[in-house]
Design a protein around this motif. Structure first.
Motif, PDB file in Angstrom:
ATOM      1  N   HIS A  60     -16.049  -8.926  39.368  1.00  0.00           N
ATOM      2  CA  HIS A  60     -14.828  -8.134  39.430  1.00  0.00           C
ATOM      3  C   HIS A  60     -15.091  -6.890  40.266  1.00  0.00           C
ATOM      4  O   HIS A  60     -16.155  -6.265  40.179  1.00  0.00           O
ATOM      5  CB  HIS A  60     -14.376  -7.712  38.032  1.00  0.00           C
ATOM      6  N   GLY A  61     -14.118  -6.520  41.086  1.00  0.00           N
ATOM      7  CA  GLY A  61     -14.252  -5.303  41.874  1.00  0.00           C
ATOM      8  C   GLY A  61     -12.905  -4.813  42.354  1.00  0.00           C
ATOM      9  O   GLY A  61     -11.931  -5.576  42.414  1.00  0.00           O
ATOM     10  N   ALA A  62     -12.854  -3.537  42.674  1.00  0.00           N
ATOM     11  CA  ALA A  62     -11.636  -2.913  43.184  1.00  0.00           C
ATOM     12  C   ALA A  62     -11.882  -2.397  44.592  1.00  0.00           C
ATOM     13  O   ALA A  62     -13.017  -2.336  45.067  1.00  0.00           O
ATOM     14  CB  ALA A  62     -11.204  -1.771  42.261  1.00  0.00           C
ATOM     15  N   ALA A  63     -10.786  -2.009  45.265  1.00  0.00           N
ATOM     16  CA  ALA A  63     -10.844  -1.419  46.609  1.00  0.00           C
ATOM     17  C   ALA A  63     -11.637  -2.329  47.553  1.00  0.00           C
ATOM     18  O   ALA A  63     -11.375  -3.526  47.604  1.00  0.00           O
ATOM     19  CB  ALA A  63     -11.428  -0.014  46.530  1.00  0.00           C
ATOM     20  N   SER A  64     -12.611  -1.780  48.276  1.00  0.00           N
ATOM     21  CA  SER A  64     -13.343  -2.578  49.263  1.00  0.00           C
ATOM     22  C   SER A  64     -14.132  -3.705  48.621  1.00  0.00           C
ATOM     23  O   SER A  64     -14.362  -4.754  49.242  1.00  0.00           O
ATOM     24  CB  SER A  64     -14.278  -1.685  50.077  1.00  0.00           C
TER      25      SER A  64
ATOM     26  N   ALA B 272     -13.160  -5.570  46.213  1.00  0.00           N
ATOM     27  CA  ALA B 272     -12.236  -6.685  46.058  1.00  0.00           C
ATOM     28  C   ALA B 272     -12.203  -7.539  47.320  1.00  0.00           C
ATOM     29  O   ALA B 272     -12.124  -8.773  47.253  1.00  0.00           O
ATOM     30  CB  ALA B 272     -10.841  -6.177  45.721  1.00  0.00           C
ATOM     31  N   GLY B 273     -12.282  -6.881  48.471  1.00  0.00           N
ATOM     32  CA  GLY B 273     -12.351  -7.621  49.727  1.00  0.00           C
ATOM     33  C   GLY B 273     -13.630  -8.429  49.842  1.00  0.00           C
ATOM     34  O   GLY B 273     -13.621  -9.574  50.318  1.00  0.00           O
ATOM     35  N   ASP B 274     -14.755  -7.854  49.388  1.00  0.00           N
ATOM     36  CA  ASP B 274     -16.022  -8.580  49.419  1.00  0.00           C
ATOM     37  C   ASP B 274     -15.976  -9.806  48.513  1.00  0.00           C
ATOM     38  O   ASP B 274     -16.496 -10.874  48.875  1.00  0.00           O
ATOM     39  CB  ASP B 274     -17.163  -7.657  48.971  1.00  0.00           C
ATOM     40  N   ILE B 275     -15.366  -9.663  47.346  1.00  0.00           N
ATOM     41  CA  ILE B 275     -15.257 -10.788  46.415  1.00  0.00           C
ATOM     42  C   ILE B 275     -14.357 -11.874  46.998  1.00  0.00           C
ATOM     43  O   ILE B 275     -14.629 -13.074  46.867  1.00  0.00           O
ATOM     44  CB  ILE B 275     -14.748 -10.295  45.051  1.00  0.00           C
ATOM     45  N   THR B 276     -13.293 -11.469  47.660  1.00  0.00           N
ATOM     46  CA  THR B 276     -12.406 -12.429  48.319  1.00  0.00           C
ATOM     47  C   THR B 276     -13.158 -13.177  49.416  1.00  0.00           C
ATOM     48  O   THR B 276     -13.013 -14.401  49.559  1.00  0.00           O
ATOM     49  CB  THR B 276     -11.184 -11.712  48.906  1.00  0.00           C
TER      50      THR B 276
ATOM     51  N   THR C 290      -5.223  -9.085  43.270  1.00  0.00           N
ATOM     52  CA  THR C 290      -4.055  -8.213  43.265  1.00  0.00           C
ATOM     53  C   THR C 290      -4.159  -7.294  44.476  1.00  0.00           C
ATOM     54  O   THR C 290      -5.044  -7.449  45.317  1.00  0.00           O
ATOM     55  CB  THR C 290      -3.991  -7.385  41.977  1.00  0.00           C
ATOM     56  N   ASP C 291      -3.267  -6.324  44.568  1.00  0.00           N
ATOM     57  CA  ASP C 291      -3.296  -5.425  45.712  1.00  0.00           C
ATOM     58  C   ASP C 291      -4.603  -4.653  45.814  1.00  0.00           C
ATOM     59  O   ASP C 291      -5.063  -4.340  46.921  1.00  0.00           O
ATOM     60  CB  ASP C 291      -2.133  -4.425  45.635  1.00  0.00           C
ATOM     61  N   ASP C 292      -5.223  -4.333  44.685  1.00  0.00           N
ATOM     62  CA  ASP C 292      -6.397  -3.465  44.730  1.00  0.00           C
ATOM     63  C   ASP C 292      -7.575  -3.957  43.898  1.00  0.00           C
ATOM     64  O   ASP C 292      -8.531  -3.216  43.654  1.00  0.00           O
ATOM     65  CB  ASP C 292      -6.029  -2.054  44.274  1.00  0.00           C
ATOM     66  N   ALA C 293      -7.577  -5.226  43.464  1.00  0.00           N
ATOM     67  CA  ALA C 293      -8.684  -5.734  42.658  1.00  0.00           C
ATOM     68  C   ALA C 293      -8.793  -7.246  42.812  1.00  0.00           C
ATOM     69  O   ALA C 293      -7.848  -7.918  43.237  1.00  0.00           O
ATOM     70  CB  ALA C 293      -8.499  -5.366  41.181  1.00  0.00           C
ATOM     71  N   ALA C 294      -9.973  -7.764  42.463  1.00  0.00           N
ATOM     72  CA  ALA C 294     -10.197  -9.210  42.531  1.00  0.00           C
ATOM     73  C   ALA C 294     -11.131  -9.626  41.407  1.00  0.00           C
ATOM     74  O   ALA C 294     -12.006  -8.858  40.989  1.00  0.00           O
ATOM     75  CB  ALA C 294     -10.791  -9.602  43.876  1.00  0.00           C
TER      76      ALA C 294
END
Length: 253
Positions: free
Chosen positions: A38-42, A44-48, A72-76
């Motif tokens: 789980h991560g937010a902001a940047s 989240a992009g790395d997880i994606t 979501t917009d800011d988390a993954a």
């Protein structure tokens, strides 16, 4: 996703520097162990990025299976299977007498990875692309100077950047690379590579992107293992400029 996680025990995984939260889910009767990232902001992009690469790479090499992904917009959130085996680092540490055999297996698997046709790979990790990301990270003050290798202890991020620029241009030799082919990201069973983890940097890049990181890791164990890597991989005279460049590039991530 939440319902499928009932009855699992949760353990926080503190190994790695992803910036996100990683949990090992275990202990559920009749169910496989899982990892939840789980991560937010940047992050989240790395997880994606990792999710997309896992789905593609599964057709070519053993990697964790994607069980669920939410963005979501800011988390993954990424739920994947846990792979069997021990890391190559653990294998080398626990059985020094098998070091030559382990390195031979790593070299053989790396050749297998690099033999994937590049026209099938939709991702790029070429150094011009990564240099642009590195520059943005420097400008944002995101570089952990305390984590630099001993050879660059005390360096500033700008000094690393300038030293890399002095080595350019590099003759391209593109293959499909893992991007962080370190001993901790390679799982082994009975002396053979059983799979890869942390594949968020997979993409087309120079083969030294992988060779440099693994070569550097093997220095911790000595015994001529770094040299053996290149012998088994099939390179008689390693390109020293490419080794230096890719090790410095890795400092910025």
């Amino acid at each position: 996703m939440a319902a499928s996680l009932d009855f699992y025990l949760w353990a926080r995984d503190t190994i790695g520097e992803s910036g996100g939260a990683v949990y090992r889910l275990h202990g559920k009767a009749g169910a496989p162990d899982l990892f939840l990232k789980h991560g937010a902001a940047s992050v989240a992009g790395d997880i994606t990025d990792e999710m997309a690469r896992l789905l593609w790479l599964a057709d070519h090499l053993p990697v964790p299976e994607v069980r669920h992904f939410v963005r979501t917009d800011d988390a993954a959130w990424l739920l994947i299977t846990a792979m069997p085996g021990r890391t190559a680092f653990q294998c080398l540490e626990d059985d020094p007498g098998a070091a030559d055999t382990i390195v031979d297996a790593l070299a053989a698997f790396l050749r297998r990875l690099h033999a994937i046709p590049i026209d099938t790979c939709p991702f790029t990790s070429a150094h011009p692309h990564r240099l642009a990301r590195a520059r943005a990270r420097i400008d944002a003050g995101l570089i952990d100077l305390d984590d630099f290798d001993e050879a660059r202890a005390g360096w500033s991020a700008e000094r690393v950047w300038d030293a890399m620029q002095a080595l350019l241009p590099l003759a391209p030799d593109p293959v499909v690379t893992h991007g962080d082919f370190s001993l901790d990201n390679i799982l082994m069973i009975d002396g053979a590579v059983a799979g890869l983890i942390d594949v968020g940097r997979v993409g087309i890049a120079d083969r030294y992107q992988d060779l440099a990181i693994l070569w550097n890791c093997l220095h911790e164990f000595g015994g001529g293992l770094p040299e053996r890597l290149f012998d088994q991989y099939g390179i008689a005279a390693p390109d020293q400029a490419k080794l230096r460049f890719h090790l410095m590039l890795d400092e910025l991530f």
